[in-house]
Every structure is written in C-alpha cells, then in structure tokens.
Write a protein that holds these residues in place. Structure first.
Motif, PDB file in Angstrom:
ATOM      1  N   MET A  33       0.887  -1.162   0.000  1.00  0.00           N
ATOM      2  CA  MET A  33       0.000   0.000   0.000  1.00  0.00           C
ATOM      3  C   MET A  33       0.924   1.212   0.000  1.00  0.00           C
ATOM      4  O   MET A  33       2.100   1.063  -0.290  1.00  0.00           O
ATOM      5  N   TYR A  34       0.406   2.384   0.356  1.00  0.00           N
ATOM      6  CA  TYR A  34       1.296   3.546   0.374  1.00  0.00           C
ATOM      7  C   TYR A  34       2.453   3.265   1.335  1.00  0.00           C
ATOM      8  O   TYR A  34       2.238   2.813   2.458  1.00  0.00           O
ATOM      9  N   ASN A  35       3.667   3.529   0.868  1.00  0.00           N
ATOM     10  CA  ASN A  35       4.854   3.227   1.649  1.00  0.00           C
ATOM     11  C   ASN A  35       5.928   4.267   1.408  1.00  0.00           C
ATOM     12  O   ASN A  35       5.988   4.879   0.345  1.00  0.00           O
ATOM     13  N   PHE A  36       6.832   4.390   2.370  1.00  0.00           N
ATOM     14  CA  PHE A  36       8.000   5.271   2.257  1.00  0.00           C
ATOM     15  C   PHE A  36       7.569   6.734   2.054  1.00  0.00           C
ATOM     16  O   PHE A  36       6.381   7.036   1.954  1.00  0.00           O
ATOM     17  N   GLU A  37       8.578   7.598   2.000  1.00  0.00           N
ATOM     18  CA  GLU A  37       8.310   9.020   1.708  1.00  0.00           C
ATOM     19  C   GLU A  37       8.906   9.273   0.331  1.00  0.00           C
ATOM     20  O   GLU A  37      10.121   9.268   0.171  1.00  0.00           O
ATOM     21  N   ASN A  38       8.043   9.471  -0.645  1.00  0.00           N
ATOM     22  CA  ASN A  38       8.516   9.520  -2.035  1.00  0.00           C
ATOM     23  C   ASN A  38       8.201  10.859  -2.688  1.00  0.00           C
ATOM     24  O   ASN A  38       7.086  11.391  -2.525  1.00  0.00           O
ATOM     25  N   HIS A  39       9.172  11.386  -3.423  1.00  0.00           N
ATOM     26  CA  HIS A  39       8.972  12.639  -4.157  1.00  0.00           C
ATOM     27  C   HIS A  39       9.556  12.511  -5.558  1.00  0.00           C
ATOM     28  O   HIS A  39      10.528  11.781  -5.771  1.00  0.00           O
ATOM     29  N   VAL A  40       8.958  13.255  -6.471  1.00  0.00           N
ATOM     30  CA  VAL A  40       9.406  13.247  -7.863  1.00  0.00           C
ATOM     31  C   VAL A  40       9.540  14.686  -8.342  1.00  0.00           C
ATOM     32  O   VAL A  40       8.738  15.554  -7.964  1.00  0.00           O
TER      33      VAL A  40
ATOM     34  N   THR B  29      12.110  27.989  -9.058  1.00  0.00           N
ATOM     35  CA  THR B  29      10.691  28.142  -9.421  1.00  0.00           C
ATOM     36  C   THR B  29      10.568  28.061 -10.939  1.00  0.00           C
ATOM     37  O   THR B  29      11.432  28.622 -11.631  1.00  0.00           O
ATOM     38  N   PRO B  30       9.571  27.431 -11.508  1.00  0.00           N
ATOM     39  CA  PRO B  30       8.417  26.802 -10.861  1.00  0.00           C
ATOM     40  C   PRO B  30       8.627  25.322 -10.542  1.00  0.00           C
ATOM     41  O   PRO B  30       7.653  24.641 -10.238  1.00  0.00           O
ATOM     42  N   LEU B  31       9.852  24.831 -10.651  1.00  0.00           N
ATOM     43  CA  LEU B  31      10.063  23.409 -10.369  1.00  0.00           C
ATOM     44  C   LEU B  31       9.866  23.133  -8.881  1.00  0.00           C
ATOM     45  O   LEU B  31      10.136  23.995  -8.047  1.00  0.00           O
ATOM     46  N   ALA B  32       9.402  21.912  -8.570  1.00  0.00           N
ATOM     47  CA  ALA B  32       9.206  21.553  -7.157  1.00  0.00           C
ATOM     48  C   ALA B  32       9.152  20.036  -7.029  1.00  0.00           C
ATOM     49  O   ALA B  32       8.735  19.334  -7.966  1.00  0.00           O
ATOM     50  N   TRP B  33       9.619  19.551  -5.908  1.00  0.00           N
ATOM     51  CA  TRP B  33       9.450  18.132  -5.600  1.00  0.00           C
ATOM     52  C   TRP B  33       7.980  17.886  -5.271  1.00  0.00           C
ATOM     53  O   TRP B  33       7.388  18.615  -4.471  1.00  0.00           O
ATOM     54  N   VAL B  34       7.394  16.897  -5.908  1.00  0.00           N
ATOM     55  CA  VAL B  34       5.974  16.585  -5.682  1.00  0.00           C
ATOM     56  C   VAL B  34       5.875  15.244  -4.968  1.00  0.00           C
ATOM     57  O   VAL B  34       6.540  14.271  -5.374  1.00  0.00           O
ATOM     58  N   ALA B  35       5.052  15.213  -3.912  1.00  0.00           N
ATOM     59  CA  ALA B  35       4.874  13.954  -3.175  1.00  0.00           C
ATOM     60  C   ALA B  35       4.062  12.972  -4.023  1.00  0.00           C
ATOM     61  O   ALA B  35       3.060  13.339  -4.630  1.00  0.00           O
ATOM     62  N   VAL B  36       4.541  11.734  -4.059  1.00  0.00           N
ATOM     63  CA  VAL B  36       3.805  10.689  -4.793  1.00  0.00           C
ATOM     64  C   VAL B  36       3.693   9.461  -3.891  1.00  0.00           C
ATOM     65  O   VAL B  36       4.380   9.379  -2.873  1.00  0.00           O
ATOM     66  N   ASN B  37       2.839   8.512  -4.282  1.00  0.00           N
ATOM     67  CA  ASN B  37       2.796   7.273  -3.505  1.00  0.00           C
ATOM     68  C   ASN B  37       4.076   6.476  -3.789  1.00  0.00           C
ATOM     69  O   ASN B  37       4.996   6.993  -4.413  1.00  0.00           O
TER      70      ASN B  37
ATOM     71  N   TYR C 187       5.080   9.494   8.015  1.00  0.00           N
ATOM     72  CA  TYR C 187       3.734   9.019   8.369  1.00  0.00           C
ATOM     73  C   TYR C 187       3.423   9.317   9.829  1.00  0.00           C
ATOM     74  O   TYR C 187       2.266   9.534  10.181  1.00  0.00           O
ATOM     75  N   PHE C 188       4.453   9.349  10.669  1.00  0.00           N
ATOM     76  CA  PHE C 188       4.206   9.665  12.084  1.00  0.00           C
ATOM     77  C   PHE C 188       3.745  11.121  12.234  1.00  0.00           C
ATOM     78  O   PHE C 188       2.889  11.428  13.053  1.00  0.00           O
ATOM     79  N   ASP C 189       4.343  12.027  11.433  1.00  0.00           N
ATOM     80  CA  ASP C 189       3.923  13.439  11.564  1.00  0.00           C
ATOM     81  C   ASP C 189       2.831  13.816  10.550  1.00  0.00           C
ATOM     82  O   ASP C 189       2.381  14.965  10.534  1.00  0.00           O
ATOM     83  N   GLY C 190       2.428  12.878   9.717  1.00  0.00           N
ATOM     84  CA  GLY C 190       1.296  13.106   8.820  1.00  0.00           C
ATOM     85  C   GLY C 190       1.623  13.838   7.527  1.00  0.00           C
ATOM     86  O   GLY C 190       0.729  14.047   6.696  1.00  0.00           O
ATOM     87  N   THR C 191       2.893  14.213   7.306  1.00  0.00           N
ATOM     88  CA  THR C 191       3.194  15.028   6.115  1.00  0.00           C
ATOM     89  C   THR C 191       2.940  14.285   4.800  1.00  0.00           C
ATOM     90  O   THR C 191       2.493  14.881   3.830  1.00  0.00           O
ATOM     91  N   VAL C 192       3.226  12.968   4.787  1.00  0.00           N
ATOM     92  CA  VAL C 192       3.038  12.219   3.534  1.00  0.00           C
ATOM     93  C   VAL C 192       1.567  12.255   3.115  1.00  0.00           C
ATOM     94  O   VAL C 192       1.225  12.625   1.978  1.00  0.00           O
ATOM     95  N   LEU C 193       0.686  11.910   4.042  1.00  0.00           N
ATOM     96  CA  LEU C 193      -0.733  11.861   3.679  1.00  0.00           C
ATOM     97  C   LEU C 193      -1.310  13.272   3.512  1.00  0.00           C
ATOM     98  O   LEU C 193      -2.254  13.476   2.743  1.00  0.00           O
ATOM     99  N   TYR C 194      -0.718  14.253   4.199  1.00  0.00           N
ATOM    100  CA  TYR C 194      -1.150  15.641   3.982  1.00  0.00           C
ATOM    101  C   TYR C 194      -0.881  16.033   2.530  1.00  0.00           C
ATOM    102  O   TYR C 194      -1.753  16.568   1.849  1.00  0.00           O
ATOM    103  N   GLU C 195       0.330  15.751   2.059  1.00  0.00           N
ATOM    104  CA  GLU C 195       0.695  16.159   0.696  1.00  0.00           C
ATOM    105  C   GLU C 195      -0.066  15.365  -0.368  1.00  0.00           C
ATOM    106  O   GLU C 195      -0.453  15.915  -1.389  1.00  0.00           O
ATOM    107  N   ILE C 196      -0.280  14.082  -0.102  1.00  0.00           N
ATOM    108  CA  ILE C 196      -0.919  13.258  -1.141  1.00  0.00           C
ATOM    109  C   ILE C 196      -2.442  13.415  -1.123  1.00  0.00           C
ATOM    110  O   ILE C 196      -3.077  13.517  -2.181  1.00  0.00           O
ATOM    111  N   TYR C 197      -3.028  13.448   0.059  1.00  0.00           N
ATOM    112  CA  TYR C 197      -4.497  13.447   0.158  1.00  0.00           C
ATOM    113  C   TYR C 197      -5.107  14.798   0.554  1.00  0.00           C
ATOM    114  O   TYR C 197      -5.999  15.310  -0.104  1.00  0.00           O
ATOM    115  N   PHE C 198      -4.639  15.350   1.660  1.00  0.00           N
ATOM    116  CA  PHE C 198      -5.371  16.464   2.271  1.00  0.00           C
ATOM    117  C   PHE C 198      -5.222  17.781   1.515  1.00  0.00           C
ATOM    118  O   PHE C 198      -6.131  18.610   1.527  1.00  0.00           O
ATOM    119  N   LYS C 199      -4.091  17.979   0.873  1.00  0.00           N
ATOM    120  CA  LYS C 199      -3.837  19.260   0.207  1.00  0.00           C
ATOM    121  C   LYS C 199      -4.773  19.497  -0.965  1.00  0.00           C
ATOM    122  O   LYS C 199      -5.418  20.520  -1.050  1.00  0.00           O
TER     123      LYS C 199
END
Lengths: 175, 273
Positions: free
Chosen positions: A80-87, A104-112, B156-168
């Motif tokens: 399922m969703y895992n790790f902290e991933n950015h692209v 700007t305007p480039l940015a790291w975007v959070a992904v699953n 995930y402990f501080d919620g930032t991952v799900l904040y960025e993916i879902y809540f924002k």
C-alpha cells in the motif's frame, strides 16, 4: 480417520488447525501458497529492521533492482502507500544545489510508493511525454535514515502518433 | 465437497475476480491508447513486456476464458478461468504498463488460492473450508502488513506524507469535506490524526491471521469496503477480489459441514459428546 482436534479449535486457532490439516492431508499446493505468503511477509518485515533491505525495496520502486529476475520474483508482494517519495520533472538537467532547492516553478511533488510510475504510467506518461524533446525525472525515497535517489533522462523523438518511435529512458548518474 | 457447493464456491471466486478486473475497464482503453501512441523503451524490461498489445491480450484473455466457464458451468471450466487469471495477473505484474499495480497483485493471489480450491475440492478432503479460511486470512494479513511496514517512518508519524498526497488537493469527497470543515492551518493536524488512524488500522488488520476465522473475515470485509468508500472508489479493483474470497470463505463456514468435509459427521458426534 478423523482429524485429532475438535471443531472449536478451528474457531480459536486457525493457524494451528491449518498446519495440522496440511500434515494430515499432505496438501502441498496449500502449503506452497502459505509458505510463499509467509516468505513475502518476512521479506517485508525485514524492511523495518534491516536498512539494506529497505534501500533494496525502494530501489525496486525506482526500477533499479540488480536484475529483472530478482525484481520479478518480488512482484507479488502486496504494497500500500509506503515510504516518503517525491518526484521532480524538469526539461533540463539539474545540478546538485538545484535538486536541493529547485528553482521556481520546479518543485518536488509527493507521490505514492510507485515513484517510477511518473515516467511509465498512463496519464502521467501522456502528461510528461507528449511533445518531442528531453525530459529529466528525479526520484527520491526515504525510509527513516535510508535514502534512495534516482535520475532518468527520457528522449522523446516523435509527436504522439501510431508511428511514433519508442521514447528512450536512460538511467543517469546523480549530480 | 458436494457438486453444487463446489460450483457455487468457484463461481463466487470468479465473480470477485471479474468485478475487480472489470472495474479497470474505464482505465484500460485510455491506457492502451497511451501505451500504443507513446511507446517507451525502458532497458529494464524485456521488449515483449513493453508492448501495448501484450497488455491488451493479458487483460482480455481471462475474461474470455471466464465467459466460456460460465457457459459450460463445469468445475473444470471454472478452474481453467481461475488459472487464466493467475497466469495473466502474474504477467501483468511484470509488464511495463501495469507493474506494481495492486489490482493485479490481489488478483494473482486470489486466483492462485482459487486454483488451489478448485483442485482441493475435487476429492473428499480434511477440513477444506478451514484451510480456505486461513489462506484468506493470511492473504488479507499480508496485504495490510505491506501497508504498515513501509509506513513506520517519520513522514507518516507526523502526517506530512498523507497531507501532501491526500489532504492538500485530492478531489475525493472525504478530503473535500475535511477541507470544508477544518481551518487550513489545522489541516496538517487532521492529516496527522488520519495518519495515526491508518497506522493503527493497518497494524490491527496485519494481525488477522492470528484471529479466529469468522470475526477476522467479517472485519476484513468491512475494512476493505471502508477503504473504497472513504478513500478512493478506484480501489475497488484492488479489494473486490479479496472481498469475494473472504465472502466465499465465510459462506462455506455456514454451509452444512457434510457438504464440504468428509469427516464432518464424526466430528459433529464428537463435539456433542
């Protein structure tokens, strides 16, 4: 011969009954499925305790496993969703300082956890690789103190068409 | 197992897979077009696993074999359909266009267990339904273990991952509702609470193989259904096959024991004494 346990056991200890039942019935197929699942479970649990394993699994999602066969063997492991991933997607190669603080305007975007899907998957492929030219994809994943970074250059040769030549995906050394 | 029970069981497993597979239909055609019009050469994949045509064939083949199965309505035909799902789902997991897609991960395992159920139910068996029930529990536990382990990290402990993916920005009704109800500066706190709830739920569900079978499967069906309703309806393609497996296992628990188990009369007698 009746099994050597009462039905009530099955309600309380299904694992115990399962093992006893396997021994009695010699059901190798069920045993194989259960062993496979336990094997994948142990591999996944190792992520929490072995830093090398977590790096390996993150590289797997970056399509940077040591071999395709090894990667293929791990494909049935459920995630399922895992790790902290950015692209980060750019039209030009970025330097190390730029990757730390994207202009700007480039940015790291959070992904699953499917970081490399940003390049290969349906709508994202259509979005990023619509026009001819080069595109640079930077992927970073983190699990506690373990970090994995990858970079790809994608060379798009043709407009989108049924005759389009395949866009080339080239793995890059990180700056 | 008697013939009627066996047919109903195989049909139930197959319907779960077909509904899950069919849920992908809206995704299939656009994906096929994109893969066809913008092919990618990724050196990591063998060339044949990069072709859009292979993707199309792998998607359609098990559906066709299932249709034949329903027309013939024989255990062997259903077994062939479950086998087709297992083979095609496992190849989908290796294809450049569908790798790592959880729909095919769950379909692969459910089809594999279904194939086992087809074979094991062909002959009088010791405790067939207990074995099916536990394999279902094991699969659901594995599914959530894969969820919890990778989340044991600060994001995930501080919620930032799900904040960025879902809540924002996620445009699903639950997250829109939260954005409407909660002040923007409190959204990060809401995400943190949500993240901890997810961790707790996934940890509990990862322990399902250690639960008694019936409550484990009932809880699993509600939890998987909740995942779809509150998170994302496209997740139905991932969970419906598993829900089907759990439902079939539960149903078999209610079927009179003599329909499924060669030793049932002896055990009923022993229980009574």
């Amino acid at each position: 011969m009746a099994p050597p346990y009462r039905t009530a056991d099955t309600a309380r200890f299904p694992a115990l009954v399962f093992v006893r039942s396997l021994r009695q019935s010699r059901d190798r197929f069920a045993a194989t499925i259960a062993l496979l699942m336990c094997g994948y479970g142990l591999l996944m649990l190792s992520i929490a305790v072995l830093p090398g394993t977590s790096a390996w699994w993150m590289r797997r999602f970056h399509l940077r496993s040591d071999s395709f066969v090894l990667w293929a063997i791990t494909q049935p492991a459920p995630w399922m969703y895992n790790f902290e991933n950015h692209v980060l997607v750019s039209e030009r190669p970025l330097s190390a300082p730029e990757l730390d603080r994207p202009p700007t305007p480039l940015a790291w975007v959070a992904v699953n956890h499917q970081s490399a899907h940003e390049i290969t998957f349906t709508t994202r492929r259509a979005k990023h690789l619509r026009d001819p030219g080069d595109k640079y994809f930077y992927l970073k994943s983190r699990y506690r103190d373990v970090r994995v970074r990858s970079a790809y250059r994608v060379v798009v040769l043709d407009e989108v068409s049924p005759m389009a030549r395949p866009a080339e995906v080239i793995s890059l050394e990180l700056p | 197992m008697d013939a009627r029970t066996r047919l109903l069981m195989l049909r139930g497993l197959l319907w779960g897979l077909l509904i899950a597979w069919g849920w992908k239909w809206n995704y299939l055609l656009p994906a096929y077009n994109i893969y066809d019009l913008r092919p990618l050469d990724v050196p990591f994949f063998p060339a044949w696993l990069e072709c859009a045509e292979v993707y199309g064939i792998l998607y359609v083949a098990p559906v066709l074999v299932s249709l034949v199965g329903f027309l013939r309505n024989r255990p062997g035909a259903y077994g062939a359909a479950l086998g087709a799902f297992a083979v095609c789902a496992s190849l989908m997991l290796l294809h450049q266009g569908t790798y790592n897609d959880a729909t095919y991960v769950t379909a692969f395992w459910v089809a594999l267990i279904g194939l086992w159920a087809y074979r094991a139910s062909a002959h009088p068996a010791h405790d067939f339904r207990q074995r099916l029930g536990f394999l279902s529990q094991l699969l659901i536990g594995l599914l959530f273990l894969g969820g919890i382990v990778g989340k044991l990290t600060p994001g995930y402990f501080d919620g930032t991952v799900l904040y960025e993916i879902y809540f924002k920005e996620r445009q699903y009704f639950t997250f829109r509702l939260v954005r409407a109800l909660v002040e923007p500066e409190q959204l990060a706190t809401a995400a943190k609470l949500y993240s901890w709830m997810v961790l707790a739920v996934e940890a509990s569900l990862a322990s399902l193989p250690m639960w008694p079978t019936r409550p484990a499967l009932v809880v699993a069906i509600f939890a998987l259904g909740g995942l779809v309703v509150f998170n994302n309806t496209s997740l139905a393609s991932v969970v419906v096959s598993v829900m089907g497996l759990a439902a079939v296992s539960l149903w078999l628990e209610r079927v009179p024991a003599e329909s499924t188990d060669v030793h049932a009369p002896a055990r009923i007698h022993r229980q009574g004494t």
